[in-house]
Structure formats: structure tokens, C-alpha cells
Design a protein around this motif. Structure first.
Motif, PDB file in Angstrom:
ATOM      1  N   ILE A 439       0.839  -1.211   0.000  1.00  0.00           N
ATOM      2  CA  ILE A 439       0.000   0.000   0.000  1.00  0.00           C
ATOM      3  C   ILE A 439       0.867   1.252   0.000  1.00  0.00           C
ATOM      4  CG2 ILE A 439      -1.632   1.340   1.400  1.00  0.00           C
ATOM      5  CD1 ILE A 439      -2.821  -1.349   2.328  1.00  0.00           C
ATOM      6  N   GLN A 440       1.962   1.202   0.797  1.00  0.00           N
ATOM      7  CA  GLN A 440       2.857   2.356   0.863  1.00  0.00           C
ATOM      8  C   GLN A 440       3.531   2.620  -0.482  1.00  0.00           C
ATOM      9  OE1 GLN A 440       3.218   4.418   3.602  1.00  0.00           O
ATOM     10  NE2 GLN A 440       4.266   5.683   2.078  1.00  0.00           N
ATOM     11  N   TRP A 442       2.303   2.000  -3.471  1.00  0.00           N
ATOM     12  CA  TRP A 442       1.342   2.624  -4.392  1.00  0.00           C
ATOM     13  C   TRP A 442       0.956   4.025  -3.913  1.00  0.00           C
ATOM     14  CZ3 TRP A 442       0.383   1.518  -9.186  1.00  0.00           C
ATOM     15  CH2 TRP A 442       0.722   0.226  -9.656  1.00  0.00           C
ATOM     16  N   THR A 443       0.993   4.263  -2.608  1.00  0.00           N
ATOM     17  CA  THR A 443       0.764   5.622  -2.093  1.00  0.00           C
ATOM     18  C   THR A 443       1.871   6.555  -2.569  1.00  0.00           C
ATOM     19  OG1 THR A 443      -0.345   4.758  -0.116  1.00  0.00           O
ATOM     20  CG2 THR A 443       0.478   7.016  -0.005  1.00  0.00           C
ATOM     21  N   ASN A 444       3.120   6.060  -2.483  1.00  0.00           N
ATOM     22  CA  ASN A 444       4.249   6.856  -2.967  1.00  0.00           C
ATOM     23  C   ASN A 444       4.157   7.090  -4.472  1.00  0.00           C
ATOM     24  OD1 ASN A 444       5.282   6.858  -0.373  1.00  0.00           O
ATOM     25  ND2 ASN A 444       6.670   5.133  -0.737  1.00  0.00           N
ATOM     26  N   LYS A 446       1.417   7.205  -6.194  1.00  0.00           N
ATOM     27  CA  LYS A 446       0.336   8.165  -6.397  1.00  0.00           C
ATOM     28  C   LYS A 446       0.835   9.600  -6.227  1.00  0.00           C
ATOM     29  CE  LYS A 446      -4.145   9.494  -4.422  1.00  0.00           C
ATOM     30  NZ  LYS A 446      -5.125   9.209  -3.346  1.00  0.00           N
ATOM     31  N   GLU A 447       1.668   9.829  -5.185  1.00  0.00           N
ATOM     32  CA  GLU A 447       2.229  11.153  -4.961  1.00  0.00           C
ATOM     33  C   GLU A 447       3.141  11.579  -6.122  1.00  0.00           C
ATOM     34  OE1 GLU A 447       4.206  10.943  -1.250  1.00  0.00           O
ATOM     35  OE2 GLU A 447       2.365  10.816  -0.051  1.00  0.00           O
TER      36      GLU A 447
END
Length: 452
Positions: A439-440, A442-444, A446-447
């Protein structure tokens, strides 16, 4: 992932229920913390120190490293094999502030096998800890099954150390002289263990199988425990197979992220305004894909813990088979005694109750003379006395075996519950951590895309 969770719950629920059912029988003997005096007396020649003190409290034990060597086998052919360095150090010296160099020696896997076979024969009422697998089983397809593979050898080294620690912490096994010789005498150990004659004492599989089918009044507690061991082996093997399939899928998912990283990196070279964001996202994907090897190596650690109990199931079954053999010997001795007493009664009264070859010969050739009958009666009396002694001896042996075995199986139950619970919780925590990491990533990513 759902399959692993379901099977994990099924494994714990079923095994705890089966062991609890077997342990709550009213007929189960009440066991203390130690084995019976008779069982310990039978093995006093092998006992090294006082009862209740384990070797692990007096000695620090480790299997420090593994090393490949080349030599000749029994048929004088060249072979490559692995040896393991066992290091020991007295606890007293450590607690007193000294730090002496450990005593060390090298052992082959086959020598560990000899030690365990000796323990199985000498202490049949104990659930003897299993050795780690000799060759890799239940592996995901990217993992080498070669028993000389460095990763597999390292895992086996850890397993052999775990075996020694389990034996050295057992209240009975740890005080055996042969174990101490195994840990401290590099060259003369084999001579010492073979001098015990343990190989000749080993019950054959055919004899044990015969007892299984011919026992007339099997102990329900041991029958249930045998069925439980079958379920333990079956459910654990199912869980290991599912885990291997999940590992294959995870490997594929991680490699797909590697493809994402490659695509983003190549794409960044074509874009001016979006290039930096795509390049950064690609780096995150590459790092995530590269972490799969460490993650799956950690998974193998939990798999090895489950495999230990896969092999423990056979050790538990061996205790039950030995009880069947002991029970069969008691029933055979009792049956023979009853037969001898019936022969004595028939000879004394001159009446044959059942059809027999002897009755037919008496009718055809006449009765025996008084002298012959007296001689036979005298012989039967001696045989009956011997038979009664044998039955008494076998009865005591069977009762003492049941008491000792039941105490150790309860110890095994507590150990099993604790170890499997910790292993499955650890596996779940690792999976949660892995998912959070994904998840982290894909969060990164996304940013990175937002900044383009």
C-alpha cells in the motif's frame, strides 16, 4: 490468502479439539511433572546427572556453521557432503564472568540420524523431536530443492540446532550419556552408541504392523491419539501446500511490479514534464519487486516451523505403535497362560472340553499312563508359574509405559499449542506487514503521479 487463513484456523481448531478430547478421558492416568520411577530406573545406566536437571541449563549449545567437504563413502566412491559445527560452552563459566572459547566438533547429518534413532529405541514412551528434512519438500517452484543449495543448508543448520536444543531441554532425554558424548566426543562417539546395542532392540515395522491389527482390546486413548497424529500430519501438509501456492502467486505479483518499474523508467525517457514523476514511481516499483526474495526467505522460516510438526506427527504415532506392541505382548502372554491352565485342568480330570488333536489321539490310541500324566502335569505347573510371572511383568511394563507416555504426550500438547500459535501469528503479522508495504509503494507512486 483466504485459503491460508481458513486452513490455519481449521488446523488450530481441529488439533486443539482432538488433543483436548484425548486428554480429558476419565481413564487417563494422572501425571506429574516427571516420569515414573520405573521408567527412569530402566534407563538409569544412560542417565548422566540428577533427575529434573536439563542439559540446557548447564551447557550452551549451538550449531554455528555448515561446511561442504569431499570424501569417500562406504563403497569407496568420491562424494560431496555437508558437515555442521557444534559448539558447546558450560553455563557456569559464562555466569561467573568468564568467556571461554567453546568446545567444537563437526557432525554429519547421518550422525544426527543415528542419535535420534538411538533415542527412539531407548525412550519409546517419549515423543522424540524430529530432525529437519534431509531434502527440501513443499517448496515454491522458484526455490531450489537441491540439498546442497546454500540457502537450504542454512535452513537445515537452523533445524539441527533446534533439534539439539529441544532434546537438551527435555527432562529425560537431556540427561542421557550418549547425547553428552555426541556433543563432546568427536571420534569415539559412534563406538559408544553402537556398544549400547540399540539397533538390535529396535522393533521391526512388520512386528509393529502385526500388533496393530491383532490387539483385541486397544486403549481408546492411544487409538484416538494415533488418529489425531494422522490429522496433524494431513492438515499440516495441506497448509504447507497452500502456502507454497500462495508464495508462487506472490512471486508473480512482485515480478509484475518489476515490469511496472521498467515501463515507467523507459517511459520517463520520452517525457519532459512527466519524466521525473515517472522515474520516481519506477524506482518505488523496482524496490518493491526486489524485496520479494527477502520476504519469501522469511516465509520459509515459518514453513520450517510447520514442517517440524509435520514430522512430529510420525514421532507421536511411533509412541502409539509401541504401546500397541506392548499391549499385544501382554494379551499374547495372558492367552497362553489361560491355555496352559485349561490343559492342566483337562489333564487332571481326564475331560477334554473342546475338540482337539490330543482328544482324538487319546480315543484312537488309548489314555496316557499315570506316570506320563504326572510328568506332563509337572511340566505344565512350571510353565504356568513362568506364564504368571510373564503376565505380571508385561502388565507392569504396559502400565508404566502408559503413564510415562501420557505424561510426555501432555508435555508435547502444551509445546505444540504454544509453537503453532506463535508460528501462525507470526506468519499473519508478516503478511499484514507485506500488504502495508505494498500500500505504501502505491501511495508513494500516487504522490509521484500528482507531482507530474
Amino acid at each position: 490468502m483466504l485459503s491460508v487463513s481458513c486452513l490455519s484456523a481449521l488446523l488450530l481448531h481441529t488439533l486443539e479439539r482432538r488433543m483436548a478430547d484425548a486428554g480429558n478421558k476419565e481413564s487417563a492416568p494422572i501425571g506429574g511433572d516427571e516420569f515414573t520411577n520405573t521408567e527412569l530406573e530402566n534407563n538409569k545406566n544412560n542417565t548422566m546427572v540428577e533427575e529434573g536437571s536439563t542439559l540446557l541449563r548447564r551447557m550452551e549449545i549451538s550449531v554455528a556453521e555448515a561446511e561442504k567437504r569431499t570424501g569417500k563413502n562406504t563403497v569407496n566412491m568420491q562424494e560431496i557432503f555437508t558437515v555442521y559445527l557444534i559448539e558447546t560452552r558450560p553455563i557456569d563459566a559464562i555466569t561467573e564472568g568468564h568467556n571461554p572459547a567453546p568446545d567444537s566438533l563437526w557432525r554429519r547429518y547421518s550422525e544426527f540420524e543415528i542419535l535420534r534413532n538411538y533415542l527412539l529405541v531407548t525412550y519409546p514412551f517419549i515423543v522424540v523431536p524430529p530432525l529437519p528434512e534431509k531434502r527440501a519438500e513443499f517448496v515454491w517452484h522458484k526455490l531450489s530443492a537441491d540439498n546442497m543449495d546454500p540457502d537450504f543448508v542454512e535452513r537445515r543448520r537452523v533445524g539441527l540446532e533446534n533439534f539439539l536444543l529441544r532434546v537438551a531441554s527435555h527432562s529425560v532425554l537431556s540427561n542421557d550419556k550418549i547425547l553428552y558424548h555426541f556433543l563432546t566426543e568427536e571420534h569415539r562417539w559412534k563406538e559408544v552408541v553402537y556398544e549400547t546395542g540399540f539397533q538390535a532392540k529396535a522393533d521391526s515395522r512388520i512386528k509393529a504392523l502385526s500388533a496393530t491389527f491383532r490387539v483385541k482390546n486397544p486403549d481408546k486413548r492411544f487409538t484416538e491419539m494415533k488418529h489425531y497424529s494422522d490429522e496433524l500430519q494431513s492438515l499440516t501438509s495441506q497448509l504447507l501446500r497452500v502456502r507454497a501456492r500462495v508464495a508462487d502467486r506472490l512471486y508473480g505479483v512482485y515480478k509484475v511490479h518489476g515490469n511496472y518499474g521498467r515501463v515507467f523508467s523507459e517511459w520517463s525517457a520520452l517525457e519532459k514534464e512527466m519524466g521525473d514523476g515517472l522515474q520516481s514511481a519506477g524506482h518505488h516499483m523496482d524496490a518493491y519487486a526486489a524485496s520479494v526474495d527477502d520476504m519469501l526467505e522469511e516465509e520459509e522460516h515459518y514453513a520450517d516451523q510447520l514442517k517440524e510438526y509435520l514430522f512430529y506427527a510420525e514421532a507421536l504415532r511411533a509412541v502409539c505403535r509401541k504401546h500397541e506392541l506392548t499391549q499385544y505382548e501382554l494379551e499374547t502372554a495372558s492367552s497362553d497362560l489361560i491355555s496352559k491352565k485349561q490343559q492342566r485342568e483337562e489333564l487332571a480330570t481326564g475331560m477334554v472340553r473342546t475338540f482337539s488333536f490330543k482328544g482324538m489321539t487319546n480315543k484312537l490310541f488309548g489314555q496316557e499312563t499315570p506316570e506320563q500324566r504326572e510328568a506332563k502335569l509337572s511340566l505344565l505347573e512350571e510353565q504356568i508359574v513362568q506364564g504368571e510371572e510373564t503376565v505380571t511383568e508385561k502388565t507392569v511394563e504396559c502400565e508404566e509405559y502408559v503413564k510415562g507416555a501420557w505424561v510426555d504426550m501432555q508435555r508435547f500438547k502444551e509445546q505444540k499449542d504454544r509453537d503453532l500459535r506463535e508460528a501462525l501469528i507470526g506468519y499473519a503479522v508478516m503478511q499484514i506487514s507485506m500488504c502495508k508495504k505494498g500500500i505504501q509503494v502505491w501511495t508513494n507512486a500516487k504522490e509521484c503521479f500528482h507531482k507530474m
